[in-house]
Design an enzyme around this catalytic site. Structure first.
Site, PDB file in Angstrom:
ATOM      1  N   ASP A 109       0.844  -1.195   0.000  1.00 61.04           N
ATOM      2  CA  ASP A 109       0.000   0.000   0.000  1.00 61.04           C
ATOM      3  C   ASP A 109       0.881   1.247   0.000  1.00 61.04           C
ATOM      4  OD1 ASP A 109      -2.123  -1.745   0.276  1.00 61.04           O
ATOM      5  OD2 ASP A 109      -2.224  -1.514   2.456  1.00 61.04           O
ATOM      6  N   MET A 110       0.344   2.337  -0.508  1.00 61.73           N
ATOM      7  CA  MET A 110       1.123   3.569  -0.579  1.00 61.73           C
ATOM      8  C   MET A 110       1.639   3.983   0.799  1.00 61.73           C
ATOM      9  SD  MET A 110       0.139   7.301  -2.198  1.00 61.73           S
ATOM     10  CE  MET A 110      -1.116   7.717  -0.982  1.00 61.73           C
TER      11      MET A 110
END
Length: 418
Positions: A181-182
């Site tokens: 995930d970012m």
């Protein structure tokens, strides 16, 4: 005679003889070369002492990977980064002032995420190789940076790896083995050709296919996190199936089997028929069994607020699995703007409050979660670069797998930044 003397003090199992012979097989084709200088060996340990375990713990220094670069790193990026920081502050202030004018489906959390995702990233800071050879590239990703460009082709770590190191196909999408995930920091592996990509895809799909501790795991992942509150249980497992959240797409939630839930899901699915086919396919996927292991490493305080440092091991690999599971047991990950306090996802990982409150009575209180949420917001607005800067505290600390060509076990580890 010299060769024999070299091995006189070492007992070599017969099973290794073909493997050792392959190491020194002559070849003039660099791309077909398996060992030599492009693959390094470290400690003799590994799988029951049969093959060398390659351990890599820290990012490489520039001088150690400079020879792999097909394009030199820029020298004047610092000024650009300063301008971006000033621009970021202005945009954040505008978003705060215009919060009430934002579209209902595009709240401030999503706007902030899109803002961060669209910004250029400094290769001198965000390109952090841990290991490079002719077949794979393993890097460390910082929180707040995309793993791969995605459909909008935003700046990403994968984009930097492709631009500065590259692969045989000269295509960033054909390098992607897995993602983070970012807002999750930690270790990512990229492939340098289609054959290696296929081998690694198969390995990651079959991760721990025979169960943890079976001795046959093909991929092993370990995460570290700060979660809200002090957990009472020192270790355990979270066995909760996950499904796409029809009320808050495209996020995930815990699946609760009941006639009412099924009827609601069918109704929501009918309302989504007008969406594009990719969206319908994603949202129509059946619930999947999801299992995570946890172990308390320490009880700590973050600016006076109680948090627990957890070791997390995902046995399955569902989207947002660790984040939903932590939220579902009442200890959301610090800085999680989706599944934490006042997040975009369903509260408590999607568990109905009566079930949630009865199952997890030792959860972090709403007051503690609110105070930690306010601390995160404050740190983000201040652009704090001290002990805690407001990022989500989930870190992919360790990644282990068999090298796709040599089949030697490899271990990569990076300490958490929090």
């Amino acid at each position: 005679m010299c060769t024999l003397n070299c091995f006189r003090a070492v007992s070599i199992p017969l099973i290794l003889l073909p493997w050792i012979a392959a190491c020194y097989a002559p070849t003039n084709n660099k791309k077909s070369r398996i060992f030599r200088s492009d693959i390094r060996y470290v400690d003799w340990a590994g799988s029951r002492g049969l093959v060398p375990l390659q351990k890599f713990k820290n990012p490489m220094k520039v001088e150690n990977y400079n020879g792999w670069l097909r394009k030199q790193l820029p020298k004047n990026w610092t000024n650009i980064s300063h301008e971006l920081e000033q621009w970021d502050k202005v945009r954040r202030r505008n978003l705060e002032e215009d919060h009430e004018k934002l579209d209902v489906e595009c709240d401030s959390n999503k706007a902030y995420a899109e803002l961060k995702a669209s910004q250029p990233i400094d290769p001198n800071i965000h390109l952090q190789p841990i290991y490079i050879d002719s077949h794979i590239i393993v890097v460390n990703k910082e929180s707040g940076v995309l793993s791969v460009p995605g459909p909008r082709r935003n700046p990403s770590v994968g984009g930097l790896v492709h631009e500065y190191i590259g692969n045989d196909e000269d295509d960033v999408d054909s390098m992607v083995v897995h993602r983070l995930d970012m807002d999750t920091s930690g270790i990512i592996c990229f492939a340098r050709n289609k054959h290696v990509l296929g081998v690694l895809h198969e390995a990651f799909r079959n991760k721990s296919k025979n169960g943890i501790g079976s001795g046959e795991e093909t991929v092993y992942k370990k995460y570290e996190a700060f979660v809200c509150g002090h957990m009472v249980s020192m270790e355990g497992e979270i066995d909760l199936p996950l499904v796409r959240d029809q009320n808050r797409p495209p996020f995930m939630k815990v699946f609760i089997e009941s006639p009412q839930a099924e009827a609601q899901q069918d109704k929501e699915h009918e309302l989504s028929i007008e969406k594009h086919m990719g969206y319908i396919k994603m949202m129509s996927k059946a619930p999947k069994e999801s299992l995570s292991l946890y172990r308390v490493l320490a009880w700590e305080y973050l600016h006076g607020l109680p948090v627990t440092r957890l070791e997390l091991i995902p046995i399955t690999g569902r989207t947002h699995q660790l984040r939903v599971h932590c939220a579902a047991i009442g200890h959301p990950i610090v800085g999680d703007c989706i599944y934490g306090y006042n997040g975009d996802g369903s509260p408590n990982g999607g568990l109905p409050y009566d079930i949630f409150s009865s199952m997890f009575q030792s959860r972090a209180s709403d007051l503690i979660q609110k105070e930690i949420f306010e601390l995160v917001q404050k740190k983000q607005q201040q652009h704090d670069v001290g002990e805690y800067n407001g990022n989500m505290c989930l870190h992919a600390k360790q990644l282990c797998f068999l090298h796709p060509i040599t089949r030697a076990p490899m271990s990569f580890e990076i300490d958490a930044p929090f």
